[in-house]
Write a protein that holds these residues in place. Sequence first.
Motif, short mmCIF file in Angstrom:
data_model
loop_
_atom_site.label_atom_id
_atom_site.label_comp_id
_atom_site.label_asym_id
_atom_site.label_seq_id
_atom_site.Cartn_x
_atom_site.Cartn_y
_atom_site.Cartn_z
N GLU A 108 0.87 -1.18 0.00
CA GLU A 108 0.00 0.00 0.00
C GLU A 108 0.90 1.23 0.00
O GLU A 108 1.42 1.62 1.04
CB GLU A 108 -0.92 0.00 1.23
N ARG A 133 -0.56 -2.33 -9.72
CA ARG A 133 -1.64 -3.31 -9.80
C ARG A 133 -1.15 -4.63 -10.36
O ARG A 133 -1.53 -5.71 -9.89
CB ARG A 133 -2.79 -2.77 -10.66
N ARG A 138 -1.21 -1.67 -4.32
CA ARG A 138 -2.03 -0.49 -4.57
C ARG A 138 -1.17 0.74 -4.39
O ARG A 138 -0.59 0.97 -3.34
CB ARG A 138 -3.21 -0.44 -3.60
N SER A 149 -6.07 7.28 -8.11
CA SER A 149 -5.89 5.85 -7.91
C SER A 149 -6.63 5.07 -8.99
O SER A 149 -7.50 5.61 -9.68
CB SER A 149 -6.41 5.42 -6.54
#
Length: 227
Positions: A108, A133, A138, A149
């Motif tokens: 993340e 991805r 992410r 995003s």
Amino acid sequence: MIDTIIVSGGNIQKDFALDFLKENIRQAGRENLCLIGADRGMDFFMELSGKEEIRPDIAVGDFDSLSQEGKNYLETLAGVEICRLKPEKDDSDTQSAAVMAMGRGRREIAILGATGSRLDHVLANIGLLSLGRDKGTRIVLVDQCNYISLIESGTVLERGCQFGKYVSFFPVGGDVTGLTLRGFQYPLECYHLTASDSGLTVSNEIAEETAEVTYESGTLLMIMSRD
């Protein structure tokens, strides 16, 4: 929960960035959050050198755009991992930092300083969202006005938690088919979104407590904007 924040050399509004860092340190705990300075992003850390909790864990780059003061600061950072890159390289410093983080299991990642006047760098940084991805990570780009995003089909957005008033959607790398927007001021039902008509999905707003985004195929970029 964000586990890595990369500070790059683009547009950084210091007060916003500092608040963003502090909030994520509060949520994750400083020991769980990796802070990385990518080339000129180290100038940002230098300006906050009196705040020990904001001290970078890693510095990455060829440091060709880092100020001389930043280079001097870099040499004082005992205990900070410094990864020096050759100027002749295929990746940008920001991409190198993101690839390093992903290679170490980070899943993340938020990037500050990824936007600004250099549109070539902005587009390259948006490309990192797809790279992340593909590697199961992410990645989001954040500045004082925008939260950028990729979102998966079935994403539910809460009006009380949204970054800004406006929500826009764009297809990336091809069409997005079957796009359905529910709970928005301007809903859509099974729409085939192409790059040439993506003005249709600019500056939407969440009209209910929650809104849902679904689609059948493609890659969908979301930008939440404050102005």
